[in-house]
Design a protein around this motif. Structure first.
Motif, PDB file in Angstrom:
ATOM      1  N   ARG A  25       0.824  -1.204   0.000  1.00 22.89           N
ATOM      2  CA  ARG A  25       0.000   0.000   0.000  1.00 22.89           C
ATOM      3  C   ARG A  25       0.860   1.256   0.000  1.00 22.89           C
ATOM      4  N   ALA A  26       0.341   2.299  -0.618  1.00 21.55           N
ATOM      5  CA  ALA A  26       1.053   3.575  -0.675  1.00 21.55           C
ATOM      6  C   ALA A  26       1.331   4.086   0.733  1.00 21.55           C
ATOM      7  N   GLY A  27       2.556   4.599   0.938  1.00 16.46           N
ATOM      8  CA  GLY A  27       2.917   5.163   2.229  1.00 16.46           C
ATOM      9  C   GLY A  27       3.139   4.142   3.316  1.00 16.46           C
ATOM     10  N   GLU A  28       3.364   2.885   2.936  1.00 15.79           N
ATOM     11  CA  GLU A  28       3.643   1.840   3.912  1.00 15.79           C
ATOM     12  C   GLU A  28       4.894   1.069   3.504  1.00 15.79           C
ATOM     13  N   VAL A  29       5.573   0.518   4.514  1.00 14.84           N
ATOM     14  CA  VAL A  29       6.691  -0.379   4.293  1.00 14.84           C
ATOM     15  C   VAL A  29       6.225  -1.790   4.632  1.00 14.84           C
ATOM     16  N   THR A  30       6.219  -2.650   3.629  1.00 17.08           N
ATOM     17  CA  THR A  30       5.869  -4.044   3.837  1.00 17.08           C
ATOM     18  C   THR A  30       7.151  -4.864   3.731  1.00 17.08           C
ATOM     19  N   CYS A  31       7.536  -5.491   4.827  1.00 18.40           N
ATOM     20  CA  CYS A  31       8.731  -6.327   4.825  1.00 18.40           C
ATOM     21  C   CYS A  31       8.349  -7.763   4.481  1.00 18.40           C
ATOM     22  N   VAL A  32       9.170  -8.378   3.653  1.00 21.90           N
ATOM     23  CA  VAL A  32       8.969  -9.771   3.251  1.00 21.90           C
ATOM     24  C   VAL A  32      10.092 -10.592   3.882  1.00 21.90           C
ATOM     25  N   MET A  33       9.707 -11.580   4.676  1.00 24.37           N
ATOM     26  CA  MET A  33      10.682 -12.408   5.379  1.00 24.37           C
ATOM     27  C   MET A  33      10.430 -13.887   5.095  1.00 24.37           C
ATOM     28  N   GLY A  34      11.480 -14.662   5.163  1.00 26.77           N
ATOM     29  CA  GLY A  34      11.365 -16.096   4.961  1.00 26.77           C
ATOM     30  C   GLY A  34      12.738 -16.701   4.820  1.00 26.77           C
ATOM     31  N   ARG A  35      12.805 -18.010   4.903  1.00 22.61           N
ATOM     32  CA  ARG A  35      14.093 -18.691   4.767  1.00 22.61           C
ATOM     33  C   ARG A  35      14.607 -18.588   3.335  1.00 22.61           C
ATOM     34  N   VAL A 184       6.652   0.694  -0.268  1.00 20.20           N
ATOM     35  CA  VAL A 184       7.968   0.066  -0.194  1.00 20.20           C
ATOM     36  C   VAL A 184       7.806  -1.416   0.141  1.00 20.20           C
ATOM     37  N   ILE A 185       8.436  -2.255  -0.676  1.00 21.61           N
ATOM     38  CA  ILE A 185       8.505  -3.687  -0.397  1.00 21.61           C
ATOM     39  C   ILE A 185       9.960  -3.999  -0.094  1.00 21.61           C
ATOM     40  N   LEU A 186      10.220  -4.410   1.132  1.00 18.20           N
ATOM     41  CA  LEU A 186      11.583  -4.600   1.616  1.00 18.20           C
ATOM     42  C   LEU A 186      11.792  -6.052   2.010  1.00 18.20           C
ATOM     43  N   VAL A 187      12.676  -6.738   1.288  1.00 17.13           N
ATOM     44  CA  VAL A 187      13.102  -8.070   1.704  1.00 17.13           C
ATOM     45  C   VAL A 187      14.236  -7.880   2.696  1.00 17.13           C
TER      46      VAL A 187
END
Length: 231
Positions: A25-35, A184-187
């Protein structure tokens, strides 16, 4: 908003993503985590059109973008900083930034904004990219993507291998992007960084988003980190 709906994707006969659904979503940081091997990088590459889908859809602001040639995706306003940076090593800092500006027809105003974010790049405009330090190369990779004035920014482990001062600068940049209304999509694998930056955390397991949790509901010892990340 970027919306990924039930996508399948992989490499040849190797299926990596299996019905994965996700949104940023606009104006949000979504972090993607996993092995390692869970599908995090493949998700980003699928968004960028570098890995074709075999099922599902990807839409930006309601417009489907899956199936478009990979070179068209950045022109729609999606910036991507992959692992390894993928700079044009023989080109100067200025020339790498110019490549980003040309992608969406941006000019000096955007270039100055990027250089204000990363003053060290201004000092090195005539230096070839391959001779920069690792942290400076990461600045340039992010700066080049920012030259698109992106609606969505994909960052694949941008702090990996960097010294603390560079990590702090990149975190500040992510916060600035959120303040500009960028999705923002942050791995990221560092729990402290995720809890500091994220609005939401999407945990990826065996090619699917197994769980999405508000970062405010997580603590360093939350069971999700042990279950999905292994730390």
């Amino acid at each position: 908003m970027l919306r990924v709906e039930a996508i399948d994707a992989g490499y040849g006969r190797v299926q990596v993503l299996r019905g994965l659904s996700f949104e940023a979503r606009a104006g949000e940081v979504t972090c993607v985590m996993g092995r390692n091997g869970a599908g995090k990088t493949t998700l980003l590459r699928a968004v960028m059109g570098q890995v074709p889908l075999t099922a599902g859809s990807i839409a930006l602001d309601g417009q489907r973008i899956d199936g478009l040639p990979a070179h068209r995706i950045p022109r729609l306003g999606i910036g991507y900083v992959p692992q390894g940076r993928r700079l044009f090593g023989p080109l100067t800092v200025a020339e790498n930034l110019e490549v980003g500006l040309m992608t969406r027809g941006r000019g000096p105003r955007v270039r100055e904004r990027v250089l204000d974010l990363f003053p060290r790049l201004r000092e090195r405009l005539s230096q070839t990219a391959s001779t920069l330090s690792g942290g400076e190369q990461q600045m340039l990779a992010i700066g080049r993507a920012l030259c698109l004035e992106p609606k969505v920014m994909l960052l694949d482990e941008p702090t990996e291998g960097l010294q603390p001062s560079m990590i702090a600068l990149i975190r500040d940049t992510v916060r600035a992007l959120r303040g500009m209304g960028v999705a923002v999509i942050l791995v990221e694998q560092r729990i402290e960084a995720v809890l500091d930056l994220a609005d939401r955390v999407a945990f990826v397991e065996t090619g699917q988003v197994a769980e999405t949790v508000a970062a405010a509901a997580l603590s360093p010892d939350a069971p999700q980190f042990a279950r999905y990340v292994g730390v």
